[in-house]
Design an enzyme around this catalytic site. Structure first.
Site, PDB file in Angstrom:
ATOM      1  CE1 TYR A  36       1.061  -0.258   4.442  1.00  0.00           C
ATOM      2  CE2 TYR A  36       0.006   1.883   4.389  1.00  0.00           C
ATOM      3  CZ  TYR A  36       0.817   0.960   5.021  1.00  0.00           C
ATOM      4  OH  TYR A  36       1.374   1.274   6.232  1.00  0.00           O
ATOM      5  CE  LYS A 151       3.135   3.370   3.220  1.00  0.00           C
ATOM      6  NZ  LYS A 151       3.277   3.406   4.672  1.00  0.00           N
ATOM      7  CG  LEU A 207       8.220   2.691   4.620  1.00  0.00           C
ATOM      8  CD1 LEU A 207       7.895   1.376   3.915  1.00  0.00           C
ATOM      9  CD2 LEU A 207       6.928   3.398   5.011  1.00  0.00           C
TER      10      LEU A 207
HETATM   11  N1  PDD Z   1       2.904   5.206   7.561  1.00  0.00           N
HETATM   12  N2  PDD Z   1       7.690   4.062   8.894  1.00  0.00           N
HETATM   13  C1  PDD Z   1       6.556   3.348   8.971  1.00  0.00           C
HETATM   14  C2  PDD Z   1       6.614   1.997   9.610  1.00  0.00           C
HETATM   15  C3  PDD Z   1       5.359   3.857   8.447  1.00  0.00           C
HETATM   16  O1  PDD Z   1       4.241   3.134   8.513  1.00  0.00           O
HETATM   17  C4  PDD Z   1       5.351   5.154   7.875  1.00  0.00           C
HETATM   18  C5  PDD Z   1       4.127   5.784   7.295  1.00  0.00           C
HETATM   19  C6  PDD Z   1       6.556   5.882   7.837  1.00  0.00           C
HETATM   20  C7  PDD Z   1       6.645   7.234   7.195  1.00  0.00           C
HETATM   21  O2  PDD Z   1       6.590   7.104   5.798  1.00  0.00           O
HETATM   22  P1  PDD Z   1       6.010   8.278   4.888  1.00  0.00           P
HETATM   23  O3  PDD Z   1       6.790   9.492   5.250  1.00  0.00           O
HETATM   24  O4  PDD Z   1       6.312   7.857   3.498  1.00  0.00           O
HETATM   25  O5  PDD Z   1       4.564   8.400   5.193  1.00  0.00           O
HETATM   26  C8  PDD Z   1       7.709   5.301   8.338  1.00  0.00           C
HETATM   27  C9  PDD Z   1       1.729   5.633   6.866  1.00  0.00           C
HETATM   28  C10 PDD Z   1       1.446   7.080   6.918  1.00  0.00           C
HETATM   29  C11 PDD Z   1       0.571   4.748   7.269  1.00  0.00           C
HETATM   30  O6  PDD Z   1       0.764   3.550   7.274  1.00  0.00           O
HETATM   31  O7  PDD Z   1      -0.524   5.258   7.533  1.00  0.00           O
END
Ligand code: PDD
Length: 289
Positions: A36, A151, A207
Site C-alpha cells: 500500500y 510497505k 521504511l
Molecule cells: N505510515 N515508517 C513506517 C513503519 C510507516 O508506517 C510510515 C508511514 C513511515 C513514514 O513514511 P512516509 O513518510 O512515506 O509516510 C515510516 C503511513 C502514513 C501509514 O501507514 O498510515
C-alpha cells in the site's frame, strides 16, 4: 483518523465506498499478500506523488506482484479519486494485492489479476498550538519482521505496538532493535543533540519514508546538516529534541519519551525552523494556502 470519503476506487472504477466488495479469497484478506501507499494531498494536489509511485513499485517488485497500472494511469486514478471526493486536504490510501485465487495456496497460482483499492479521508487542520505541544512516545522492542522496507499491508506488528503505546498512555511507539533506533510504529524518527540533527540510514529495518525526504529538504534549505547514522537507545533518552515524521502527520515534536520530558517538555527551536520550512515546501509544490 477521519471517516472514509464517499467515493472509492476499486479495480479501475470509482464507486460508492459503502458499496465496494472484494472476495474473501483475495490474497490480501487471506495472507496480507499486498502492498500500500499513503499519499498526502493539499488543496487537491497530491504531494510528492512520483516518490510514492516509485516506492510502490519497489514494494511490488520485492513481492513479485505485477504493477497493474502504468505511471500515467496511476496518476489518472489518483487525481480521479481526489476529484470524485471534491479535492481539498486529504490522505489517499492505495492498496494492491496479488489478487484472488481459487482457494488458499501459500504458493501464489500464476496469472492472478492484482486487486486495486483506493480511498481517501479529510486531513483536518490541527491548530499550531496543538502541534507545538507535541506527542508522548514510548520506546518498545521492535517485534516486526525483517523486511520493514516493504510497505506491506500485513501490519499486525505495528497494530500491536500502537496498542501497547496507548496502553502506556502514549501516542506513538518508537522501536528499538538490537539497541538501535529502527523507526516509529508508523513514522520516521529524528533526534537533535547540541544542534546536530540525526536520523538512521535506509535499511531493511525501516521504511524509506517520503516525509523524511521532505524534512531533509527543509533541513538543507535552512543551511543545516543532517547526519544519517545509527542512533543508539541511550541517545534517545539524552536528546534535546525528537521528531516524528509521516505523510499524514508531517513533522511533529515528541515532548515526552518513556514518561520523561524531552527538551523540558516543549517543542525545540530546530523543530520550529524545520516545521516552518516544511510548510513553505508544501505551499511551493502544491500552491496550497
Ligand atoms: N505510515 N515508517 C513506517 C513503519 C510507516 O508506517 C510510515 C508511514 C513511515 C513514514 O513514511 P512516509 O513518510 O512515506 O509516510 C515510516 C503511513 C502514513 C501509514 O501507514 O498510515
Amino acid at each position: 483518523m477521519a471517516d472514509a470519503l464517499p467515493t472509492c476506487l476499486l479495480d479501475g472504477a470509482f464507486i460508492p465506498t459503502n458499496e465496494a466488495r472484494i472476495s474473501p479469497l483475495d490474497r490480501g484478506f487471506l495472507f496480507g499478500d499486498g502492498v500500500y501507499e499513503v499519499i498526502p494531498c493539499y488543496a487537491g494536489k497530491p504531494f510528492r506523488l512520483e516518490a510514492h509511485f516509485s516506492r510502490l513499485q519497489s514494494s511490488l517488485d520485492a513481492l513479485g506482484i505485477r504493477n497493474p497500472c502504468s505511471p500515467s494511469r496511476w496518476a489518472e486514478l489518483v487525481h480521479g479519486l481526489v476529484a470524485a471526493n471534491e479535492g481539498g486536504d486529504m490522505g489517499i490510501y492505495i492498496e494492491i494485492t496479488r489478487g484472488t485465487g481459487r482457494g488458499r495456496d501459500f504458493m501464489p497460482p500464476p496469472g492472478l489479476n492484482p486487486t486495486v483499492f483506493g480511498f481517501c479521508w479529510r486531513l483536518s487542520k490541527t491548530p499550531f498550538e496543538q502541534i507545538e505541544r507535541g506527542i508522548a512516545a514510548v520506546t518498545l522492542e521492535d517485534i516486526r519482521w525483517l523486511r520493514c522496507d516493504i510497505k506491506s499491508i500485513a501490519l499486525l506488528g505495528p497494530v500491536m505496538l500502537k496498542m501497547e503505546a496507548h496502553h502506556r498512555g502514549a501516542d506513538e511507539a518508537i522501536l528499538i532493535r538490537d539497541g538501535r533506533l529502527a523507526e516509529g510504529s508508523s513514522c520516521a524518527v529524528f533526534t537533535v543533540k547540541d544542534g546536530d540533527i540525526a536520523t538512521p540510514p535506509a535499511s531493511r529495518e525501516r521504511l524509506p519514508s517520503i516525509t523524511r525526504r521532505v524534512v531533509e529538504d527543509a533541513i538543507v534549505a535552512l543551511g543545516l546538516q543532517l547526519q544519517v547514522r545509527e542512533i543508539y537507545r541511550d541517545e534517545m533518552a539524552a536528546a534535546d529534541e525528537i521528531w516524528i515524521a509521516s505523510s499524514t502527520r508531517e513533522v511533529v515534536p515528541v515532548t515526552a519519551l518513556d514518561n520523561h520530558t524531552v527538551g523540558g517538555g516543549k517543542a525545540g527551536s530546530v523543530w520550529h525552523r524545520v516545521f516552518d520550512e516544511f510548510q513553505s515546501l508544501k505551499r511551493l509544490e502544491t500552491d496550497s494556502a
